[in-house]
Each structure stands twice: as structure tokens, then as C-alpha cells.
Scaffold this active site. Structure first.
Site, PDB file in Angstrom:
ATOM      1  N   SER A 188       0.828  -1.206   0.000  1.00 49.90           N
ATOM      2  CA  SER A 188       0.000   0.000   0.000  1.00 49.90           C
ATOM      3  C   SER A 188       0.860   1.252   0.000  1.00 49.90           C
ATOM      4  O   SER A 188       1.973   1.262   0.549  1.00 49.90           O
ATOM      5  CB  SER A 188      -0.891   0.002   1.243  1.00 49.90           C
ATOM      6  OG  SER A 188      -1.507   1.254   1.437  1.00 49.90           O
ATOM      7  N   TYR A 219      -2.304  -0.175  10.074  1.00 45.16           N
ATOM      8  CA  TYR A 219      -2.495  -0.752   8.737  1.00 45.16           C
ATOM      9  C   TYR A 219      -1.209  -0.627   7.926  1.00 45.16           C
ATOM     10  O   TYR A 219      -0.742  -1.603   7.317  1.00 45.16           O
ATOM     11  CB  TYR A 219      -3.648  -0.050   8.023  1.00 45.16           C
ATOM     12  CG  TYR A 219      -3.750  -0.399   6.554  1.00 45.16           C
ATOM     13  CD1 TYR A 219      -4.106  -1.684   6.153  1.00 45.16           C
ATOM     14  CD2 TYR A 219      -3.484   0.553   5.578  1.00 45.16           C
ATOM     15  CE1 TYR A 219      -4.194  -2.011   4.810  1.00 45.16           C
ATOM     16  CE2 TYR A 219      -3.573   0.238   4.232  1.00 45.16           C
ATOM     17  CZ  TYR A 219      -3.924  -1.044   3.847  1.00 45.16           C
ATOM     18  OH  TYR A 219      -4.012  -1.363   2.519  1.00 45.16           O
TER      19      TYR A 219
END
Length: 334
Positions: A125, A150
């Protein structure tokens, strides 16, 4: 045979659909959790009704189920897209991210190791760039300062993959996706939330008082990038220097790529594109920056262009337009 984890998810669905149309055989798995609408996931799966597609409801956290899956199908390529997504939710439920993104990923790595998988491609990501301010974000940059759990789990995935590339010669490719959007997208993403609220006459929440920039990347461009990398199996980089180690490549068969539009867009301009397509002015509720967010993202895609001759190029007006057309068709707002 290609195994796709998270096949009922946003990216996994679109990738599976394209691979099937290209004549590939796809095994899809998904745990069908209720982080967002299970019905939306089921509707995606209904569109994957194809003789070359097999689906099994399996959680990556279930080690035995993953082992049995690999023994049964013996995939040659694995594309690991399953994960607990979302930055803000990681502040509310951190254990979901450790269980899915860490435990689930080690199960995939171990299965790939023991079943002679030729190439593991996995979702990282743009969140891994964290507190970095140098723009555009490059895979050659240090990414040791995440600002959400995350992001930390995605950085951990890259480190875990490198370890398996080094120890076992498992070729791994990590893909740092930049704000993916498009038809069949996730309801927790900004485009989905904004469109829904505007159509319902409700105000939209605009964080950092609108002073955000995102490298919004259309789903078809993401899928094209992944497909071009399928056969681009990493090999050890002979120019990699251990005294000045480049983060995006290695002495092991390991590679990292950004897949982004290479063109950051102001959040207010993104909202304008939605307003223009809907023909409705949004009521904006301006709010401060949220914990875990970053003010801007911007992908350097030179490696992607050099290695596979491709960069995302869908304009915001075109991509937003296609999403809204789908949204109105799916939810009956036409």
C-alpha cells in the site's frame, strides 16, 4: 493456474474477471467477512460465473485450510490481495489487522514455500510511506515511519516477503497501490461515501479542511499493471549493494513497485468531478486531519514503466464518471 486471495474483494474481483477473459484458470478464495456489505461481495462473485473459475470460502488465517487448498490445486502463481483494509478502522480494531495481515500472510508465504510456487505477487500500500514528505514517493525511499497500524502491517508484509525470497528463493513482488477507485469499489472509500451522501442530500465529511492530495488510481489501470507483472518474475539484482542497500530491490528474487496514477489530485477537485457528473452541489463539512491519515500521496512509477512499459493513465473525470454510472445502475439511482 493462478490463485487469487480476496477474490470477492474490489481488486480481486476485477483482476479475476480480466484473467478469466484472457483465458486463464483462476482459483479464488475469500473469507466473506462483514467489514462491508457481504451482498456486494456475493454480487461480484456472481459475475465470475465461469468454467475456469473455482471459488472456495476460506480464511487465510486458517493454516490447515490454506495448506489443503495448495495441495489440492497446486497453483503456479499466487496473487495475495486479501487483507484487512482501511486506515481508520485500524485505530478501532487493531487485532483484525494483525490476524489478517500478519498471520494470514505468513500462512500464504509458508504455503508458497512448501508448494514450489513460481511467483508470489502481494498487495502492499502507498500507506507504507507514512510520515515521508519527499514527493513523489519512490520505492527507493526509506519507509520506516508508518503512521497507522495498517501501514505497519503492510511494511511488515514486505519484510516478511523479503525474508522468504532470501531464505528459500521464493520470487516475490510487492505492489504499493495508490488510492484505488472505480465500479464495484469498497463502500468505505471516499468516492463511494461521497456519491452516496450527495445523492441522499447529506453533507460529506472533508478532512484536513480539504487540503488533501491523493494519487487516485482507476481500477482498470491497477489490473493492467498486475497482469503485466505476472510473468515478470523477480531475480536477484546484480547491482544491489549491501553497503548502500536499495529498499525496492535486493540480492534476493524480490521486487517492489508503485502502481499509481503519477498525478496527485486535490480532494476538492476530486469532489468537483463527482459534483459535475451528478449535477448536484455537495454540502461540505470541513474537518481536521484524522489520526493515521497523510496529507498527500504521489507515486513515482519509473520502475513500472521501465520493466513492463506501462503507467496508469485514466483521468479523474473518466474514472469518476464510470463509477457513478455503475453506482446508479447498481443501486437504482438512475
Amino acid at each position: 493456474m493462478i490463485l487469487i486471495t480476496g477474490a470477492a474483494g474490489f481488486i480481486g474481483f476485477h483482476l479475476s474477471k480480466q484473467l478469466l477473459s484472457n483465458g486463464q484458470t483462476v482459483i479464488g478464495i475469500d473469507n466473506m467477512n462483514d467489514y462491508y456489505s457481504v451482498e456486494l461481495k456475493k454480487d461480484r462473485l456472481r459475475l465470475l460465473n465461469h468454467s475456469n473459475f473455482k471459488f472456495e470460502q476460506i480464511d487465510r488465517e486458517d493454516r490447515n485450510a490454506i495448506t489443503q487448498l495448495f495441495e489440492k490445486y497446486k497453483p503456479s502463481i499466487v496473487i495475495d490481495l486479501a487483507a484487512q483494509a482501511g486506515v481508520r478502522y485500524s485505530l478501532e480494531n487493531p487485532y483484525a489487522y494483525i490476524n489478517s495481515n500478519i498471520v494470514g500472510f505468513i500462512n500464504i508465504l509458508e504455503a508458497c514455500r512448501h508448494h514450489q510456487v513460481e511467483h508470489l505477487i502481494y498487495a502492499s500500500s502507498s500507506s507504507v510511506y507514512g510520515a515521508n514528505k519527499k514527493m513523489p514517493f519512490s520505492v527507493e525511499d526509506n519507509v520506516d515511519h508508518p503512521v497507522s497500524l495498517y501501514a505497519a502491517t503492510k511494511k511488515a508484509n514486505e519484510l516478511m516477503a523479503h525474508t522468504y525470497s532470501h531464505l528459500y528463493g521464493l520470487p516475490t513482488t510487492g505492489l504499493r497501490f495508490f488510492t484505488v477507485y472505480g465500479p464495484w469499489g469498497r463502500p468505505d472509500m471516499a468516492l463511494f461515501r461521497f456519491t452516496k451522501a450527495i445523492l441522499e442530500g447529506k453533507p460529506i465529511e472533508v478532512y484536513n479542511n480539504g487540503n488533501m492530495q491523493r494519487d487516485f488510481t482507476y481500477i482498470d489501470d491497477i489490473v493492467e499493471g498486475i497482469i503485466r507483472l505476472l510473468d515478470k518474475t523477480p531475480s536477484p539484482d546484480p547491482e544491489w549493494e549491501d553497503k548502500t542497500p536499495a529498499p525496492g530491490r535486493s540480492h534476493a528474487p524480490y521486487k517492489i513497485y508503485n502502481i499509481g496514477n503519477n498525478q496527485p489530485v486535490r480532494l476538492l477537485d476530486f469532489i468537483t468531478a463527482i459534483e459535475n457528473k451528478l449535477g448536484i452541489k455537495a454540502h461540505k463539512n470541513f474537518l481536521p486531519m484524522q489520526p493515521g491519515d497523510v496529507p498527500a500521496t504521489y507515486a513515482d512509477v519509473e520502475d513500472l514503466m521501465r520493466d513492463v512499459g506501462y503507467k496508469p493513465n485514466t483521468s479523474i473525470a473518466e474514472g469518476v464518471g464510470k463509477f457513478i454510472d455503475w453506482y446508479k445502475s447498481y443501486y437504482g439511482n438512475a
